[in-house]
Design a protein around this motif. Structure first.
Motif, PDB file in Angstrom:
ATOM      1  N   PRO A 196      -8.329   0.951   1.633  1.00  0.00           N
ATOM      2  CA  PRO A 196      -9.635   0.433   2.058  1.00  0.00           C
ATOM      3  C   PRO A 196     -10.596   1.492   2.582  1.00  0.00           C
ATOM      4  O   PRO A 196     -11.795   1.287   2.566  1.00  0.00           O
ATOM      5  CB  PRO A 196      -9.277  -0.583   3.159  1.00  0.00           C
ATOM      6  CG  PRO A 196      -7.890  -0.258   3.584  1.00  0.00           C
ATOM      7  CD  PRO A 196      -7.219   0.390   2.416  1.00  0.00           C
ATOM      8  N   TRP A 197     -10.067   2.635   3.030  1.00  0.00           N
ATOM      9  CA  TRP A 197     -10.971   3.647   3.596  1.00  0.00           C
ATOM     10  C   TRP A 197     -11.495   4.612   2.536  1.00  0.00           C
ATOM     11  O   TRP A 197     -12.328   5.445   2.803  1.00  0.00           O
ATOM     12  CB  TRP A 197     -10.265   4.445   4.698  1.00  0.00           C
ATOM     13  CG  TRP A 197      -9.052   5.185   4.235  1.00  0.00           C
ATOM     14  CD1 TRP A 197      -8.998   6.472   3.815  1.00  0.00           C
ATOM     15  CD2 TRP A 197      -7.732   4.668   4.125  1.00  0.00           C
ATOM     16  NE1 TRP A 197      -7.723   6.782   3.444  1.00  0.00           N
ATOM     17  CE2 TRP A 197      -6.919   5.688   3.632  1.00  0.00           C
ATOM     18  CE3 TRP A 197      -7.155   3.417   4.390  1.00  0.00           C
ATOM     19  CZ2 TRP A 197      -5.551   5.520   3.389  1.00  0.00           C
ATOM     20  CZ3 TRP A 197      -5.800   3.258   4.154  1.00  0.00           C
ATOM     21  CH2 TRP A 197      -5.020   4.305   3.669  1.00  0.00           C
ATOM     22  N   LEU A 228     -17.084   1.044  -1.427  1.00  0.00           N
ATOM     23  CA  LEU A 228     -15.803   0.836  -0.760  1.00  0.00           C
ATOM     24  C   LEU A 228     -15.159  -0.423  -1.357  1.00  0.00           C
ATOM     25  O   LEU A 228     -15.867  -1.328  -1.806  1.00  0.00           O
ATOM     26  CB  LEU A 228     -16.004   0.637   0.742  1.00  0.00           C
ATOM     27  CG  LEU A 228     -16.327   1.885   1.552  1.00  0.00           C
ATOM     28  CD1 LEU A 228     -16.696   1.511   2.979  1.00  0.00           C
ATOM     29  CD2 LEU A 228     -15.158   2.859   1.537  1.00  0.00           C
ATOM     30  N   LEU A 238       0.852  -1.196   0.000  1.00  0.00           N
ATOM     31  CA  LEU A 238       0.000   0.000   0.000  1.00  0.00           C
ATOM     32  C   LEU A 238       0.889   1.247   0.000  1.00  0.00           C
ATOM     33  O   LEU A 238       0.603   2.243  -0.671  1.00  0.00           O
ATOM     34  CB  LEU A 238      -0.881  -0.017   1.249  1.00  0.00           C
ATOM     35  CG  LEU A 238      -2.282   0.566   1.115  1.00  0.00           C
ATOM     36  CD1 LEU A 238      -3.038  -0.083  -0.009  1.00  0.00           C
ATOM     37  CD2 LEU A 238      -3.031   0.415   2.421  1.00  0.00           C
ATOM     38  N   PRO A 297      -4.478   7.258   8.149  1.00  0.00           N
ATOM     39  CA  PRO A 297      -5.847   6.752   8.054  1.00  0.00           C
ATOM     40  C   PRO A 297      -5.934   5.242   8.262  1.00  0.00           C
ATOM     41  O   PRO A 297      -6.897   4.754   8.842  1.00  0.00           O
ATOM     42  CB  PRO A 297      -6.299   7.126   6.637  1.00  0.00           C
ATOM     43  CG  PRO A 297      -5.194   7.862   6.008  1.00  0.00           C
ATOM     44  CD  PRO A 297      -4.060   8.007   6.960  1.00  0.00           C
ATOM     45  N   TYR A 298      -4.902   4.521   7.821  1.00  0.00           N
ATOM     46  CA  TYR A 298      -4.959   3.070   7.950  1.00  0.00           C
ATOM     47  C   TYR A 298      -4.999   2.643   9.410  1.00  0.00           C
ATOM     48  O   TYR A 298      -5.632   1.643   9.751  1.00  0.00           O
ATOM     49  CB  TYR A 298      -3.752   2.423   7.246  1.00  0.00           C
ATOM     50  CG  TYR A 298      -3.902   0.937   7.052  1.00  0.00           C
ATOM     51  CD1 TYR A 298      -4.404   0.423   5.861  1.00  0.00           C
ATOM     52  CD2 TYR A 298      -3.562   0.042   8.055  1.00  0.00           C
ATOM     53  CE1 TYR A 298      -4.567  -0.931   5.677  1.00  0.00           C
ATOM     54  CE2 TYR A 298      -3.721  -1.315   7.894  1.00  0.00           C
ATOM     55  CZ  TYR A 298      -4.221  -1.800   6.693  1.00  0.00           C
ATOM     56  OH  TYR A 298      -4.386  -3.150   6.526  1.00  0.00           O
ATOM     57  N   TRP A 336     -15.240   1.635   6.847  1.00  0.00           N
ATOM     58  CA  TRP A 336     -14.511   0.656   6.038  1.00  0.00           C
ATOM     59  C   TRP A 336     -13.926  -0.477   6.860  1.00  0.00           C
ATOM     60  O   TRP A 336     -13.687  -1.564   6.368  1.00  0.00           O
ATOM     61  CB  TRP A 336     -13.393   1.351   5.269  1.00  0.00           C
ATOM     62  CG  TRP A 336     -12.379   2.017   6.153  1.00  0.00           C
ATOM     63  CD1 TRP A 336     -12.465   3.260   6.699  1.00  0.00           C
ATOM     64  CD2 TRP A 336     -11.141   1.474   6.608  1.00  0.00           C
ATOM     65  NE1 TRP A 336     -11.354   3.526   7.456  1.00  0.00           N
ATOM     66  CE2 TRP A 336     -10.522   2.452   7.419  1.00  0.00           C
ATOM     67  CE3 TRP A 336     -10.468   0.260   6.394  1.00  0.00           C
ATOM     68  CZ2 TRP A 336      -9.282   2.244   8.021  1.00  0.00           C
ATOM     69  CZ3 TRP A 336      -9.237   0.072   7.001  1.00  0.00           C
ATOM     70  CH2 TRP A 336      -8.667   1.055   7.802  1.00  0.00           C
ATOM     71  N   ALA A 337     -13.682  -0.211   8.159  1.00  0.00           N
ATOM     72  CA  ALA A 337     -13.014  -1.216   8.979  1.00  0.00           C
ATOM     73  C   ALA A 337     -14.008  -2.070   9.745  1.00  0.00           C
ATOM     74  O   ALA A 337     -13.629  -3.015  10.407  1.00  0.00           O
ATOM     75  CB  ALA A 337     -12.056  -0.545   9.957  1.00  0.00           C
ATOM     76  N   LYS A 386     -14.020  -3.013  -0.092  1.00  0.00           N
ATOM     77  CA  LYS A 386     -14.439  -4.297   0.477  1.00  0.00           C
ATOM     78  C   LYS A 386     -15.741  -4.811  -0.141  1.00  0.00           C
ATOM     79  O   LYS A 386     -16.074  -5.971   0.016  1.00  0.00           O
ATOM     80  CB  LYS A 386     -14.568  -4.207   1.997  1.00  0.00           C
ATOM     81  CG  LYS A 386     -15.679  -3.312   2.483  1.00  0.00           C
ATOM     82  CD  LYS A 386     -15.836  -3.410   4.001  1.00  0.00           C
ATOM     83  CE  LYS A 386     -16.966  -2.514   4.466  1.00  0.00           C
ATOM     84  NZ  LYS A 386     -17.188  -2.586   5.920  1.00  0.00           N
TER      85      LYS A 386
END
Ligand SMILES: Nc1ncnc2c1ncn2[C@@H]1O[C@H](COP(=O)(O)OP(=O)(O)OP(=O)(O)O)[C@@H](O)[C@H]1O
Ligand SMILES: [Mg+2]
Lengths: 282, 272
Positions: free
Chosen positions: B103-104, B145, A181, A202-203, A279-280, B147
């Motif tokens: 991913p965000w 997104l 990444l 952000p990750y 997203w997480a 995912k």
């Protein structure tokens, strides 16, 4: 299918074929039905409550040592009416917030820096690694000598007690940022600063939330310790006073308030994470 | 999906020349020095589709990482249009095998990100990203997104993201390696079509020989320990290829030739 493999021609061996028995309760790394989940969660609170009630109201244990739930509710009401409950809770809460926020403010950039740069890590990891094993309460006498008896030593204690753990946990989270990444970002034209601020940071935000949740609990521990030692307000102070006058019901009341506040703060941190990091969320 | 002779003419350079000369790469490992690449010479010209195939450990990824500037050669030189490669740069877009979407970020934000890094204004970024999402057929997923996407879709987004930067050459390291067979075939045809339409130069790594033959005009066949190029094979199947070409004798022939080359250097099978 009635295929008989050459190795299992004997009837004994085919009978001894064992497969994993199905289960609901003991499923590993799998969900249980919603109804069971809620039932178990209710039990987790109700059983201790019942036990407590049983032990105290049957007279098995002297109510002087183990007050009944009714007495504790009563104590809560009285503490509230006297204004102690709100005042003490607020005092403790402000100390926790101060120390905790200061620690986060320092730990987040430091942890990200240490995680991202091996050089910064080499520079700071030995120091942080040693200091974090010095129990924070051991600093109380020094803090009182340096900072007096006001708010500062309490905030400082919480800071000292959480900043190093915060830093190391965030540092570890940065190590889990996929190398590709970061490399993708370079090939897209990013520089190191952009990688740091726009990719790594952000990750690790979800991990930062997790770290903060863990250290929130530690902050409450420390504020109580500090207040037990020296304070003129706060839930820890209230507990110390109650001990002097053998008011176990007040102590129980404070313990319950502490548990509920911690639980609610944890829930709100979780909610904040779910909202900011969709997203997480699985 | 009807882009974009506009994209083509305005953005992709009329001339591109990638040259890898006398390249050596050695890694210092705890077990001692490991020669990953030895004596590598290769080139890619404007609008070419070139593949490198080789067994695992033949240094394919290392080669591509060197070209991308993510790794430095031990000796030798890599140049793009005569300019030596001294680090990663936007003239060389990269697509990895693993999914590398942020991913965000939404799909749209992912595609925009390269332009954002270069400080291009939000509006222009949006337009450009939308155009490339169109190119890869994912416009309706702009707000999703990563995912929420399938593997093939993720790679399309990664390709769109690389293309939005208008690289001189697109570097791809087994971009379809993690996909199932059907998706892989769809993606291969998609990539061929994209390449034909945009006229972009591509250097792709794969260990799938039929994939390399189907896609490329030239193939570098690599051998392992140390990683070297043992042969350059021209694939004269023309530019307009469809799936049916896989059933032709010429296609088989190319595959067999390359397989034989690989077998010749493949490590002996493990004793039973
Ligand atoms: N950073 C590194 N440090 C040490 N050795 C490395 C490094 N990167 C690669 N190697 C070694 O170099 C050799 C070539 O690796 P490389 O990943 O380029 O092979 P590959 O052809 O891409 O293989 P695969 O098909 O499995 O992806 C391998 O033996 C690998 O262990
Ligand atoms: Mg590889």
């Amino acid at each position: 299918m009635t295929v008989v493999s050459p190795s299992s021609t004997g009837s004994a061996s085919s009978q001894s074929t064992q497969s994993l028995k199905p289960t609901v309760f003991w499923r590993i790394a799998a969900d249980i039905p919603q109804s069971l989940k809620w039932a178990l969660m209710a039990l987790s609170v109700l059983v201790p409550l019942l036990l407590w009630w049983g032990l105290s109201s049957t007279g098995w244990v002297d109510a002087k040592f183990l007050p009944t739930p009714g007495m504790v509710v009563n104590a809560l009401v009285v503490l509230w009416q006297d204004g102690y409950l709100l005042g003490d809770t607020l005092s403790s809460f402000l100390r926790v917030s101060g120390g905790f926020m200061l620690a986060a403010l320092v730990a987040i950039p430091l942890g990200i820096g240490m995680g991202a740069f091996a050089s910064v890590r080499s520079l700071l990891e030995p120091l942080v690694g040693i200091v974090r094993y010095m129990p924070a309460p051991a600093f109380i006498p020094l803090l009182i000598i340096y900072l007096g008896l006001g708010e500062e030593p309490k905030v400082a204690l919480i800071f000292i007690g959480t900043v190093f753990f915060n830093t190391l946990m965030i540092m570890d989270a940065v190590k889990f940022v996929p190398k590709e990444l970061i490399e993708t970002t370079y090939t897209l034209g990013g520089d190191r600063r952009q990688v740091l601020l726009q990719v790594i940071t952000p990750y690790v935000i979800p991990s930062i939330f997790d770290t903060l949740r863990v250290n929130m609990a530690a902050s409450w521990n420390l504020v109580i310790v500090a207040e037990l030692v020296a304070a003129d307000s706060g839930l820890g102070k209230r507990i110390a006073i109650s001990q002097k006058f053998f008011q176990t019901d007040d102590i129980f009341a404070c313990l319950i308030v502490l548990g509920l506040i911690g639980f609610m703060l944890d829930l709100s941190l979780q909610a904040a994470m779910r909202m900011t990091c969709k997203w997480a969320v699985k | 999906m009807l882009i974009t002779s506009a994209v083509r003419s305005t953005h992709y350079p009329a001339n591109m020349h990638l040259e890898v000369a006398q390249l050596h790469k050695q890694f210092d490992t705890p077990q001692g020095p490991l020669i990953a690449l030895q004596d590598i010479n290769l080139h890619v010209e404007t609008g070419e589709f070139v593949c490198a195939v080789g067994a695992s450990g033949s240094g394919k990824s290392t080669l591509l990482r060197l070209v991308a500037g993510l790794e430095m050669p031990t000796t030798g030189e890599i140049t793009v249009d005569g300019q030596p490669v001294i680090g990663p740069g936007i003239d060389r877009g990269m697509v990895f095998q693993s999914y590398t979407l942020y991913p965000w970020m939404t799909v749209q934000e992912n595609v925009e990100f390269g332009l954002k890094l270069q400080g291009i204004a939000a509006r222009q970024r949006r337009e450009e990203a939308s155009r490339y999402l169109d190119v890869v057929g994912l416009a309706q997923f702009a707000r999703s997104l990563p995912k929420e996407l399938s593997g093939g879709m993720k790679q399309r987004v990664a390709i769109a993201r690389a293309l939005a930067n208008h690289p001189k050459i697109l570097l791809m390291d087994e971009p379809f390696g993690a996909l199932d067979v059907q998706t892989k075939e769809t993606m291969q045809e998609f990539l061929l079509e994209l390449w034909a339409r945009l006229g972009i130069s591509i250097l792709m790594i794969t260990h799938d020989v039929s994939e390399a033959v189907f896609l490329s005009e030239r193939i570098y066949v690599m051998s392992a320990r140390p990683g070297t190029i043992q042969r350059e094979v021209n694939i004269d199947l023309g530019r307009d290829r469809a799936y049916a070409i896989r059933r032709t004798p010429e296609f088989y022939h190319h595959c067999e030739t390359i397989m034989d080359l690989l077998r010749g250097t493949a490590t002996a099978p493990l004793p039973a």
